[in-house]
Enzyme design. Structure first.
Site, PDB file in Angstrom:
ATOM      1  N   VAL A  72      47.242  53.420  31.352  1.00  0.00           N
ATOM      2  CA  VAL A  72      46.159  52.441  31.336  1.00  0.00           C
ATOM      3  C   VAL A  72      46.559  51.253  30.468  1.00  0.00           C
ATOM      4  O   VAL A  72      47.178  51.418  29.418  1.00  0.00           O
ATOM      5  CB  VAL A  72      44.879  53.093  30.744  1.00  0.00           C
ATOM      6  CG1 VAL A  72      43.762  52.085  30.618  1.00  0.00           C
ATOM      7  CG2 VAL A  72      44.443  54.286  31.554  1.00  0.00           C
ATOM      8  N   CYS A  73      46.162  50.048  30.918  1.00  0.00           N
ATOM      9  CA  CYS A  73      46.271  48.852  30.081  1.00  0.00           C
ATOM     10  C   CYS A  73      45.074  47.957  30.380  1.00  0.00           C
ATOM     11  O   CYS A  73      44.042  48.447  30.855  1.00  0.00           O
ATOM     12  CB  CYS A  73      47.602  48.132  30.299  1.00  0.00           C
ATOM     13  SG  CYS A  73      47.764  47.336  31.905  1.00  0.00           S
ATOM     14  N   ARG A  74      45.175  46.684  30.155  1.00  0.00           N
ATOM     15  CA  ARG A  74      44.034  45.790  30.366  1.00  0.00           C
ATOM     16  C   ARG A  74      43.758  45.551  31.855  1.00  0.00           C
ATOM     17  O   ARG A  74      42.632  45.643  32.307  1.00  0.00           O
ATOM     18  CB  ARG A  74      44.274  44.451  29.655  1.00  0.00           C
ATOM     19  CG  ARG A  74      43.119  43.484  29.791  1.00  0.00           C
ATOM     20  CD  ARG A  74      43.349  42.230  28.937  1.00  0.00           C
ATOM     21  NE  ARG A  74      42.328  41.243  29.224  1.00  0.00           N
ATOM     22  CZ  ARG A  74      42.443  40.286  30.132  1.00  0.00           C
ATOM     23  NH1 ARG A  74      43.565  40.177  30.841  1.00  0.00           N
ATOM     24  NH2 ARG A  74      41.471  39.428  30.332  1.00  0.00           N
ATOM     25  N   MET A 105      41.544  48.421  32.143  1.00  0.00           N
ATOM     26  CA  MET A 105      40.272  48.476  31.426  1.00  0.00           C
ATOM     27  C   MET A 105      39.288  47.429  31.921  1.00  0.00           C
ATOM     28  O   MET A 105      38.082  47.611  31.786  1.00  0.00           O
ATOM     29  CB  MET A 105      40.503  48.337  29.920  1.00  0.00           C
ATOM     30  CG  MET A 105      41.179  49.543  29.286  1.00  0.00           C
ATOM     31  SD  MET A 105      40.271  51.098  29.484  1.00  0.00           S
ATOM     32  CE  MET A 105      38.876  50.830  28.389  1.00  0.00           C
TER      33      MET A 105
END
Length: 97
Positions: free
Chosen positions: A62-64, A91
């Site tokens: 997961v990242c932005r 996210m």
């Protein structure tokens, strides 16, 4: 690249699954919000800390927005990891479910 939708991940967490979620964002980003139970390994530290991710179990990255986590995905695949998923939309998408 194997992917998972934010809603799928949320459903699995709500069903009580114990998942390896790796958040590769920077410290100031995760200070605002993380997925419950996620482990923070910034992308810049991945080459030193990748052994903290179990190779024989599924790991969700997961990242932005999904860009950095896709880079983490490719790096981990080059090391032999094959049970990875990249969360689509990162996210930013998680916030909208």
């Amino acid at each position: 690249m194997n992917t998972i939708l934010p809603q799928e991940l949320k459903d699995r967490l709500e069903n009580g699954e114990l998942l390896h979620i790796i958040d590769v964002r920077e410290a100031e980003e995760v200070a605002n919000r993380m997925i419950p139970g996620a482990k923070h390994i910034p992308l810049g530290q991945l080459s030193e800390r990748y052994k903290e991710i179990p190779e024989s179990e599924e790991a969700i990255l997961v990242c932005r927005t999904g860009n950095r986590s896709s880079k983490a995905y490719e790096y981990l695949v080059s090391l032999g990891y094959n049970r990875l998923k990249n969360m689509t939309g990162g996210m930013m998408a998680w916030e909208n479910i």
